[in-house]
Design a protein around this motif. Structure first.
Motif, PDB file in Angstrom:
ATOM      1  N   PHE A   1       0.881  -1.174   0.000  1.00 12.21           N
ATOM      2  CA  PHE A   1       0.000   0.000   0.000  1.00 12.21           C
ATOM      3  C   PHE A   1       0.912   1.215   0.000  1.00 12.21           C
ATOM      4  O   PHE A   1       1.575   1.515   1.004  1.00 12.21           O
ATOM      5  N   LEU A   2       0.964   1.915  -1.125  1.00 12.60           N
ATOM      6  CA  LEU A   2       2.040   2.866  -1.378  1.00 12.60           C
ATOM      7  C   LEU A   2       1.520   4.269  -1.684  1.00 12.60           C
ATOM      8  O   LEU A   2       0.795   4.485  -2.657  1.00 12.60           O
TER       9      LEU A   2
ATOM     10  N   PHE B   1      -1.909   1.905  -4.907  1.00 15.69           N
ATOM     11  CA  PHE B   1      -1.486   3.274  -4.596  1.00 15.69           C
ATOM     12  C   PHE B   1      -2.519   3.961  -3.702  1.00 15.69           C
ATOM     13  O   PHE B   1      -3.731   3.767  -3.852  1.00 15.69           O
ATOM     14  N   THR B   2      -2.024   4.778  -2.772  1.00 19.06           N
ATOM     15  CA  THR B   2      -2.880   5.575  -1.895  1.00 19.06           C
ATOM     16  C   THR B   2      -2.388   7.015  -1.961  1.00 19.06           C
ATOM     17  O   THR B   2      -1.207   7.273  -1.728  1.00 19.06           O
ATOM     18  N   THR B   3      -3.280   7.937  -2.272  1.00 20.34           N
ATOM     19  CA  THR B   3      -2.840   9.328  -2.447  1.00 20.34           C
ATOM     20  C   THR B   3      -4.009  10.292  -2.319  1.00 20.34           C
ATOM     21  O   THR B   3      -5.164   9.902  -2.458  1.00 20.34           O
ATOM     22  N   ALA B   4      -3.680  11.538  -2.072  1.00 15.83           N
ATOM     23  CA  ALA B   4      -4.696  12.594  -2.040  1.00 15.83           C
ATOM     24  C   ALA B   4      -4.814  13.289  -3.393  1.00 15.83           C
ATOM     25  O   ALA B   4      -5.629  14.187  -3.557  1.00 15.83           O
ATOM     26  N   TYR B   5      -3.998  12.863  -4.370  1.00 12.78           N
ATOM     27  CA  TYR B   5      -3.910  13.576  -5.638  1.00 12.78           C
ATOM     28  C   TYR B   5      -4.424  12.741  -6.796  1.00 12.78           C
ATOM     29  O   TYR B   5      -3.788  11.774  -7.230  1.00 12.78           O
ATOM     30  N   ARG B   6      -5.577  13.133  -7.309  1.00  7.60           N
ATOM     31  CA  ARG B   6      -6.240  12.403  -8.385  1.00  7.60           C
ATOM     32  C   ARG B   6      -5.412  12.382  -9.673  1.00  7.60           C
ATOM     33  O   ARG B   6      -5.488  11.437 -10.468  1.00  7.60           O
TER      34      ARG B   6
END
Length: 238
Positions: A55-56, A80-85
């Motif tokens: 989980f990156l 992937f884990t992110t706040a940026y679409r």
């Protein structure tokens, strides 16, 4: 017996790591081997352990998640884990299993895990209720560029404005970029009730009600026509 999936979490935000680890602990077939704050820590864990799933986070200092994903063994799958679409295309070009936007709900995480299982085994987790050992009494929401913890008992009511939600607490109001439907899915049904397309109220904070309104903290909140029948039945049978 199902194979245990060995995974690691890599994210430079401590709260983001905590949220993911708490979610993953509810899934019996997953073991969190390590919780890493950067790619270098993760590399050392991967070198010493048999890791199945990563989980990156993408936007990290020194080595980005995208760069790190390119460098690891291709047998290790990545979510992937992110706040940026805007990184989504790059993520999928690396053949990621899934791409999760923060804040990550348990339901959305479960979809990603099922997607991994669908590609790598026959053991699909069918329902949320099958694997939740106990309900949390709080949620995390993104506001003011950080993840804020909100306990359910603090909430008076929740108000929707398109892709934003106002969570009205006793002492303050928190605004988060989220849909009210996604927030509703994270709330315990016995403690909250949807009374309008734009409103959810805490059952414990209701002071009075009529056929048209519910009063919470001296504010009259409208009951919409489409919700009225179910709302009144539930309130009259408490």
């Amino acid at each position: 017996m199902s194979k245990i999936i060995q995974c690691i979490i890599v994210d430079d935000e401590p709260i983001a790591r905590e949220i993911l680890e708490n979610h993953l602990k509810k899934i019996e077939t997953i073991k969190v081997v390590a919780n890493c704050k950067n790619a270098i820590e993760a590399f050392n864990v991967i070198s010493a352990n048999q890791i199945d799933l990563l989980f990156l986070d993408i936007n990290m200092p020194e080595i980005s998640g995208l760069s790190f994903a390119k460098s690891i063994n291709k047998n290790i799958k990545v979510i992937f884990t992110t706040a940026y679409r805007e990184y989504a295309v790059d993520g999928f070009n690396l053949q990621a299993v899934d791409y999760l936007l923060k804040p990550i709900s348990f339901e959305r995480l479960l979809q990603a895990v099922n997607k991994y299982l669908g590609e790598n085994s026959t053991d699909i987790i069918e329902t949320v209720s099958d694997i939740i050992n106990e309900k949390s009494d709080f949620i995390f929401v993104r506001a003011d560029r950080k993840m804020l913890k909100i306990t359910f008992s603090e909430i008076n009511y929740i108000e929707s404005f398109s892709d934003y939600v106002k969570i009205h607490l006793e002492e303050k109001t928190i605004v988060t970029r989220e849909t009210i439907t996604n927030i509703e899915a994270k709330l315990p049904q016995k403690d909250f009730i949807r009374i309008h397309r734009s409103y959810i109220v805490s059952m414990h904070k209701i002071e009075s009600f009529t056929n048209e309104f519910i009063e919470v903290n001296k504010k009259a909140i409208p009951i919409s026509r489409s919700y009225k029948k179910d709302v009144l039945v539930r309130l009259e049978n408490v």
